[in-house]
Design a protein around this motif. Structure first.
Motif, PDB file in Angstrom:
ATOM      1  N   MET A 257      84.415  -6.999  42.356  1.00 33.97           N
ATOM      2  CA  MET A 257      85.142  -5.952  42.260  1.00 33.97           C
ATOM      3  C   MET A 257      84.275  -5.110  40.947  1.00 33.97           C
ATOM      4  SD  MET A 257      89.001  -7.834  41.721  1.00 33.97           S
ATOM      5  CE  MET A 257      90.087  -6.361  41.530  1.00 33.97           C
ATOM      6  N   ALA A 258      83.942  -5.725  40.087  1.00 35.29           N
ATOM      7  CA  ALA A 258      83.075  -4.796  38.928  1.00 35.29           C
ATOM      8  C   ALA A 258      81.961  -4.176  39.541  1.00 35.29           C
ATOM      9  CB  ALA A 258      82.565  -5.918  37.916  1.00 35.29           C
ATOM     10  N   ILE A 259      81.208  -5.094  40.883  1.00 32.37           N
ATOM     11  CA  ILE A 259      80.058  -4.157  41.333  1.00 32.37           C
ATOM     12  C   ILE A 259      80.583  -2.959  42.349  1.00 32.37           C
ATOM     13  CG2 ILE A 259      78.441  -4.621  43.292  1.00 32.37           C
ATOM     14  CD1 ILE A 259      78.182  -7.595  41.966  1.00 32.37           C
ATOM     15  N   GLN A 260      81.718  -3.337  42.835  1.00 32.02           N
ATOM     16  CA  GLN A 260      82.420  -2.203  43.667  1.00 32.02           C
ATOM     17  C   GLN A 260      82.877  -0.922  42.776  1.00 32.02           C
ATOM     18  OE1 GLN A 260      84.835  -4.872  45.917  1.00 32.02           O
ATOM     19  NE2 GLN A 260      83.180  -5.203  47.143  1.00 32.02           N
ATOM     20  N   GLY A 261      82.675  -1.202  41.492  1.00 33.87           N
ATOM     21  CA  GLY A 261      82.893   0.236  40.721  1.00 33.87           C
ATOM     22  C   GLY A 261      84.578  -0.126  40.184  1.00 33.87           C
ATOM     23  N   ILE A 262      85.303  -1.176  40.153  1.00 36.37           N
ATOM     24  CA  ILE A 262      86.426  -1.336  39.602  1.00 36.37           C
ATOM     25  C   ILE A 262      86.342  -1.485  37.974  1.00 36.37           C
ATOM     26  CG2 ILE A 262      88.419  -2.944  39.124  1.00 36.37           C
ATOM     27  CD1 ILE A 262      88.452  -1.697  42.013  1.00 36.37           C
ATOM     28  N   ARG A 263      86.665  -0.896  37.391  1.00 34.26           N
ATOM     29  CA  ARG A 263      86.704  -1.199  35.778  1.00 34.26           C
ATOM     30  C   ARG A 263      87.938  -1.913  34.872  1.00 34.26           C
ATOM     31  NH1 ARG A 263      82.462  -1.418  36.930  1.00 34.26           N
ATOM     32  NH2 ARG A 263      81.039   0.331  37.200  1.00 34.26           N
ATOM     33  N   GLU A 264      89.291  -1.797  35.742  1.00 28.57           N
ATOM     34  CA  GLU A 264      90.307  -2.218  35.212  1.00 28.57           C
ATOM     35  C   GLU A 264      91.093  -3.127  35.988  1.00 28.57           C
ATOM     36  OE1 GLU A 264      93.247   0.204  32.950  1.00 28.57           O
ATOM     37  OE2 GLU A 264      94.794  -0.833  34.260  1.00 28.57           O
ATOM     38  N   ILE A 265      91.203  -4.583  35.667  1.00 27.82           N
ATOM     39  CA  ILE A 265      92.077  -5.321  36.788  1.00 27.82           C
ATOM     40  C   ILE A 265      93.318  -5.917  35.922  1.00 27.82           C
ATOM     41  CG2 ILE A 265      91.578  -7.598  37.616  1.00 27.82           C
ATOM     42  CD1 ILE A 265      88.920  -7.438  37.872  1.00 27.82           C
ATOM     43  N   THR A 266      94.293  -5.800  36.842  1.00 23.17           N
ATOM     44  CA  THR A 266      95.546  -6.063  36.353  1.00 23.17           C
ATOM     45  C   THR A 266      95.583  -7.621  37.181  1.00 23.17           C
ATOM     46  OG1 THR A 266      96.556  -4.072  35.913  1.00 23.17           O
ATOM     47  CG2 THR A 266      98.058  -5.828  36.091  1.00 23.17           C
ATOM     48  N   LEU A 267      95.869  -8.715  36.289  1.00 20.72           N
ATOM     49  CA  LEU A 267      96.057  -9.833  36.898  1.00 20.72           C
ATOM     50  C   LEU A 267      97.688 -10.163  37.410  1.00 20.72           C
ATOM     51  CD1 LEU A 267      93.981 -12.101  34.413  1.00 20.72           C
ATOM     52  CD2 LEU A 267      93.216 -10.845  36.471  1.00 20.72           C
TER      53      LEU A 267
ATOM     54  N   LEU B  36      84.096 -11.456  30.066  1.00 22.96           N
ATOM     55  CA  LEU B  36      82.763 -11.634  29.952  1.00 22.96           C
ATOM     56  C   LEU B  36      81.932 -10.909  31.056  1.00 22.96           C
ATOM     57  CD1 LEU B  36      82.369 -15.436  29.150  1.00 22.96           C
ATOM     58  CD2 LEU B  36      82.245 -13.423  27.642  1.00 22.96           C
ATOM     59  N   ILE B  37      82.797 -10.507  31.996  1.00 25.42           N
ATOM     60  CA  ILE B  37      82.037  -9.643  33.115  1.00 25.42           C
ATOM     61  C   ILE B  37      81.622  -8.355  32.695  1.00 25.42           C
ATOM     62  CG2 ILE B  37      82.461  -8.867  35.583  1.00 25.42           C
ATOM     63  CD1 ILE B  37      84.349 -11.343  35.804  1.00 25.42           C
ATOM     64  N   GLU B  38      80.471  -7.927  32.939  1.00 26.52           N
ATOM     65  CA  GLU B  38      79.933  -6.837  32.554  1.00 26.52           C
ATOM     66  C   GLU B  38      80.659  -5.655  33.580  1.00 26.52           C
ATOM     67  OE1 GLU B  38      75.822  -4.482  32.040  1.00 26.52           O
ATOM     68  OE2 GLU B  38      75.859  -6.807  32.041  1.00 26.52           O
ATOM     69  N   GLY B  39      81.237  -4.494  33.165  1.00 26.86           N
ATOM     70  CA  GLY B  39      81.701  -3.548  33.915  1.00 26.86           C
ATOM     71  C   GLY B  39      83.185  -3.616  34.185  1.00 26.86           C
ATOM     72  N   ILE B  40      83.860  -4.735  33.762  1.00 25.07           N
ATOM     73  CA  ILE B  40      85.152  -4.713  33.624  1.00 25.07           C
ATOM     74  C   ILE B  40      85.457  -4.546  32.179  1.00 25.07           C
ATOM     75  CG2 ILE B  40      87.179  -6.195  33.507  1.00 25.07           C
ATOM     76  CD1 ILE B  40      85.950  -5.593  36.651  1.00 25.07           C
ATOM     77  N   GLU B  41      86.155  -3.166  32.036  1.00 19.76           N
ATOM     78  CA  GLU B  41      86.454  -2.933  30.542  1.00 19.76           C
ATOM     79  C   GLU B  41      87.965  -3.150  30.227  1.00 19.76           C
ATOM     80  OE1 GLU B  41      85.504   1.218  30.580  1.00 19.76           O
ATOM     81  OE2 GLU B  41      83.500   0.622  31.203  1.00 19.76           O
ATOM     82  N   ARG B  42      88.804  -3.195  31.248  1.00 23.05           N
ATOM     83  CA  ARG B  42      90.059  -3.457  30.854  1.00 23.05           C
ATOM     84  C   ARG B  42      90.664  -4.595  31.508  1.00 23.05           C
ATOM     85  NH1 ARG B  42      92.926   2.492  30.128  1.00 23.05           N
ATOM     86  NH2 ARG B  42      91.901   3.026  28.161  1.00 23.05           N
ATOM     87  N   LEU B  43      91.526  -5.231  30.887  1.00 24.82           N
ATOM     88  CA  LEU B  43      92.231  -6.466  31.572  1.00 24.82           C
ATOM     89  C   LEU B  43      93.822  -6.421  31.275  1.00 24.82           C
ATOM     90  CD1 LEU B  43      89.936  -9.506  30.869  1.00 24.82           C
ATOM     91  CD2 LEU B  43      90.454  -8.456  33.274  1.00 24.82           C
ATOM     92  N   ARG B  44      94.740  -6.472  32.063  1.00 22.44           N
ATOM     93  CA  ARG B  44      96.182  -6.565  32.075  1.00 22.44           C
ATOM     94  C   ARG B  44      96.803  -7.845  32.783  1.00 22.44           C
ATOM     95  NH1 ARG B  44      97.379  -1.528  29.996  1.00 22.44           N
ATOM     96  NH2 ARG B  44      96.018   0.344  30.510  1.00 22.44           N
ATOM     97  N   TYR B  45      97.848  -7.804  32.631  1.00 20.61           N
ATOM     98  CA  TYR B  45      98.676  -9.069  33.423  1.00 20.61           C
ATOM     99  C   TYR B  45     100.028  -8.816  33.432  1.00 20.61           C
ATOM    100  CZ  TYR B  45      99.802 -10.985  28.620  1.00 20.61           C
ATOM    101  OH  TYR B  45     100.280 -11.024  27.407  1.00 20.61           O
ATOM    102  N   THR B  46     100.576  -9.058  34.616  1.00 21.05           N
ATOM    103  CA  THR B  46     102.046  -8.844  34.871  1.00 21.05           C
ATOM    104  C   THR B  46     102.578  -9.705  36.046  1.00 21.05           C
ATOM    105  OG1 THR B  46     103.557  -7.216  35.080  1.00 21.05           O
ATOM    106  CG2 THR B  46     102.004  -6.987  36.662  1.00 21.05           C
ATOM    107  N   THR B  47     103.658 -10.545  35.975  1.00 22.27           N
ATOM    108  CA  THR B  47     104.802 -10.398  34.945  1.00 22.27           C
ATOM    109  C   THR B  47     104.817 -11.533  34.360  1.00 22.27           C
ATOM    110  OG1 THR B  47     105.949  -8.680  36.568  1.00 22.27           O
ATOM    111  CG2 THR B  47     107.201 -10.436  34.972  1.00 22.27           C
ATOM    112  N   SER B  48     105.463 -11.447  33.180  1.00 24.47           N
ATOM    113  CA  SER B  48     105.432 -12.643  32.326  1.00 24.47           C
ATOM    114  C   SER B  48     106.869 -13.202  31.981  1.00 24.47           C
ATOM    115  CB  SER B  48     104.531 -12.472  30.907  1.00 24.47           C
ATOM    116  OG  SER B  48     103.332 -12.110  30.817  1.00 24.47           O
ATOM    117  N   HIS B  49     106.835 -14.358  31.568  1.00 23.88           N
ATOM    118  CA  HIS B  49     108.028 -15.194  31.221  1.00 23.88           C
ATOM    119  C   HIS B  49     108.301 -15.507  29.893  1.00 23.88           C
ATOM    120  CE1 HIS B  49     111.506 -17.912  31.103  1.00 23.88           C
ATOM    121  NE2 HIS B  49     111.884 -17.262  32.518  1.00 23.88           N
ATOM    122  N   PRO B  50     108.996 -15.126  28.958  1.00 20.94           N
ATOM    123  CA  PRO B  50     109.108 -15.354  27.669  1.00 20.94           C
ATOM    124  C   PRO B  50     108.788 -16.928  27.198  1.00 20.94           C
ATOM    125  CG  PRO B  50     110.892 -14.095  28.173  1.00 20.94           C
ATOM    126  CD  PRO B  50     110.328 -14.314  29.539  1.00 20.94           C
ATOM    127  N   ARG B  51     109.044 -17.726  28.217  1.00 18.56           N
ATOM    128  CA  ARG B  51     109.011 -19.253  27.913  1.00 18.56           C
ATOM    129  C   ARG B  51     107.535 -19.709  27.993  1.00 18.56           C
ATOM    130  NH1 ARG B  51     113.177 -21.400  32.049  1.00 18.56           N
ATOM    131  NH2 ARG B  51     111.857 -23.276  32.288  1.00 18.56           N
TER     132      ARG B  51
END
Ligand code: 5AD
Ligand code: SF4
Length: 450
Positions: free
Chosen positions: A196-206, A235-250
Motif C-alpha cells: 500500500m505504501a508503494i502504491q501511494g497510501i500514506r494513512e492506514i486505518t486498521l 516502521l514502514i517508510e511512506g506510511i505516515e499515519r495509523l488509526r484503528y477502529t472499532t475498539s472495545h473498552p475491555r
C-alpha cells in the motif's frame, strides 16, 4: 484480449467493514471487465452489500430487491441481462431464504468472501442457477490471493486485520453474522501495508469488529497484540499515519494506550463505544464493564495523550432503560466530552437475547431520548471543532475539493480540513492554519510543507 466491458453497481449499507468489502469487490471485478456505475438501471451486475444492525434491515433489503427485480425485467425486455447479488450480513443471516423470497437473486454470499466473487460468477454462468455461499471459510477468511494482488487508490485506506466478535453484547447480531474473532498473521498485514505504501497510501486505518482484541501470529509463532502490530507497521517508510477502529473498552491494553504517547504515527483519535452510562443497563447489555471502568480508562488514555479525540457509540431505549438510566448516559457523555459520537435507538434484532426481554421502551420515548443525547453530542462536537480555530494543524491532503484550487485533507483528529493549495501536494502532510469551522469540517490556510 481485452475483457468485455460490463458495469457493476454496488450499494453499500452499514459499517466501514462493508465499505471496505465493497471496495474489494470492485477491485476483484475490474479484471473481469466490470467498470463501476452509479446507476443500477445500467448495471450488468447489481450487488447489495447489506448490514444487519438496523431495525428491519432484512425487510429493507427485500424491498430493494423488489426494485432490482423490476430493473432486471426491464433490461431483459431490452435484450440485456442483469445479475443480482446480495452480500454482507443480511446475506449471512438469511441465506437460502433470500432466494426463496426473491427468486430474481442470482448470488448470495456472506461477509469477507468477496475474493470468491469471480469463481461464484463463473459457476453461476455455467448453469444459471442461483448460488448461496454463506459458510465461513475458516482458513481462507481473508482471501489471501485477492488481497495481495489488488492495487489501492488514494491516500488513506482501510486494511482489515481482524474479523468477528466473541463478546455477545445482548443487543448485537455481529457475533452471529460475522462469527468468532479471527486475526490475520502479522507478516501478511505488514506485506500488504508495504504494498500500500508503494502504491501511494500514506494513512492506514486498521479495521476489525473488535480491532483492539487483535491477536495475530508473528514470525516467531507468538501472538502479537494490536500495539505490537502498530509498532511493526509504523516502521514502514511512506506510511505516515495509523488509526484503528472499532475498539472495545475491555481490550484497551496498557501497551496500546502507551503507544498513543510513544508512537508519533498513531493518530490521537479513538473510537471506543460504551453504549450506555448506566451500570444496570451495561450489565443487561452484557458489556462486561461499568461506567466507572470506562471513565477511568479514558482518564488513563488522556494521561498518556491529553489531546486525544474521543468517539463512541450509544444506544438509547434498551429494554428496561429508565429515565434515571438515561440520565446516567447523559452524565457520562458530559464527563467524557466527545469529539464525535454515533447514537442509535435500540432496535430489537431477532435471535439476540435482548429482543425477547420485557420492558421494551416506547418509540416516542426512544425518539425523545435520542434527540436529547444527539443535541448534547452535537454541542460537544461543535465545541471541539471550534477549539481548533487559530491553531496550526498537520493535515494529510487526500484529494481535490469541490471548489477550484481547493484541497481536502484530514487533521490528526480525523476532521476534514478544506484549504487552498497546489494539487501537487496531495499525498503530503502540510501545516495548516485553521480559520473556520463548518458543521462537520474545518477550513484554513496552507502554511508550509511539513
Ligand atoms: N440496536 C441499536 N443499535 C445497535 N447497535 C448494534 N446493535 C444495535 C441494536 N440492536 C449499534 C451499537 C454498535 C453500533 C455499530 O451499532 O451502538 O456499537
Ligand atoms: Fe456487537 Fe458487542 Fe461485538 Fe461490538 S462488541 S460487535 S456491539 S457483540
Amino acid at each position: 484480449m481485452e475483457p468485455v466491458s460490463k458495469k457493476v453497481f454496488v450499494k453499500t449499507y452499514g459499517c466501514q467493514m462493508n465499505a471496505y468489502d465493497s471496495e474489494r469487490m470492485r477491485d476483484v471485478l475490474a479484471p473481469l471487465g466490470y467498470a463501476e456505475t452509479a446507476r443500477a438501471e445500467d448495471a450488468d451486475l447489481v450487488i447489495l452489500n447489506t448490514c444487519h444492525i438496523r431495525e428491519k434491515a432484512a425487510e429493507k433489503v427485500y424491498s430493494e430487491l423488489g426494485k432490482m427485480r423490476r430493473l432486471k425485467r426491464l433490461r431483459s425486455e431490452q435484450g440485456g441481462g442483469m445479475l443480482i447479488a446480495v452480500a454482507g450480513c443480511v446475506a449471512q443471516a438469511e441465506g437460502e431464504e433470500i432466494v426463496r423470497r426473491a427468486p430474481a437473486v442470482d448470488l448470495v454470499f456472506g461477509p469477507q468472501t468477496y475474493h470468491r466473487l469471480p469463481e461464484l460468477l463463473a459457476r453461476h454462468q455455467a448453469d444459471g442457477k442461483s448460488l448461496v455461499e454463506t459458510e465461513f471459510p475458516a482458513e481462507d477468511k481473508f482471501g489471501g490471493l485477492a488481497e495481495k494482488a489488488l492495487p489501492r487508490k488514494g491516500v488513506a485506506a482501510f486494511l482489515t486485520v481482524q474479523e468477528g466478535c466473541d463478546k455477545f453484547c445482548s443487543f448485537c447480531v455481529v457475533p452471529y453474522t460475522r462469527g468468532a474473532e479471527f486475526s490475520r498473521p502479522v507478516a501478511q498485514i505488514v506485506a500488504e501495508a508495504q504494498k500500500m505504501a508503494i502504491q501511494g497510501i500514506r494513512e492506514i486505518t486498521l479495521l476489525g469488529q473488535n480491532v483492539n482484541a487483535y491477536s495475530g501470529l508473528n514470525e516467531r509463532g507468538q501472538k502479537a497484540g494490536l500495539a505490537g502490530l502498530v509498532a511493526e507497521l509504523s516502521l514502514i517508510e511512506g506510511i505516515e499515519r495509523l488509526r484503528y477502529t472499532t475498539s472495545h473498552p475491555r481490550d484497551m491494553t496498557e501497551d496500546l494506550i502507551a503507544a498513543h504517547a510513544e508512537n508519533a504515527k498513531l493518530m490521537p483519535y479513538l473510537h471506543l463505544p460504551v453504549q450506555s452510562g448506566s451500570d444496570a443497563i451495561l450489565k443487561a447489555m452484557n458489556r462486561g464493564h461499568t461506567a466507572e471502568h470506562y471513565l477511568r480508562l479514558i482518564e488513563k488514555i488522556r494521561s498518556f495523550r491529553n489531546d486525544i479525540a474521543m468517539s463512541g457509540d450509544f444506544i438509547v431505549g434498551f429494554p428496561g432503560e429508565t429515565e434515571k438510566d438515561f440520565e446516567a448516559t447523559l452524565a457520562l457523555v458530559r464527563d467524557v466530552s466527545y469529539a464525535s459520537a454515533f447514537s442509535f435507538k435500540y432496535s430489537p434484532r431477532p435471535g439476540t437475547p435482548a429482543a425477547e426481554r420485557e420492558g421494551q421502551v416506547s418509540e416516542t420515548e426512544k425518539a425523545a431520548r435520542l434527540a436529547e443525547l444527539q443535541a448534547l453530542i452535537n454541542a460537544q462536537q461543535a465545541a471541539f471543532n471550534r477549539g481548533m480555530i487559530s491553531r496550526n494543524l498537520l493535515v494529510l491532503l487526500e484529494k481535490t475539493g469541490r471548489h477550484a484550487g481547493q484541497l481536502v485533507g484530514r487533521s490528526p483528529y480525523l476532521q476534514p480540513v478544506h484549504l487552498e493549495a497546489p494539487a501537487g501536494l496531495i499525498g503530503t502532510t502540510v501545516d495548516a492554519h485553521i480559520t473556520g469551522v463548518g458543521s462537520n469540517s474545518l477550513s484554513g490556510h496552507y502554511v508550509q510543507a511539513h
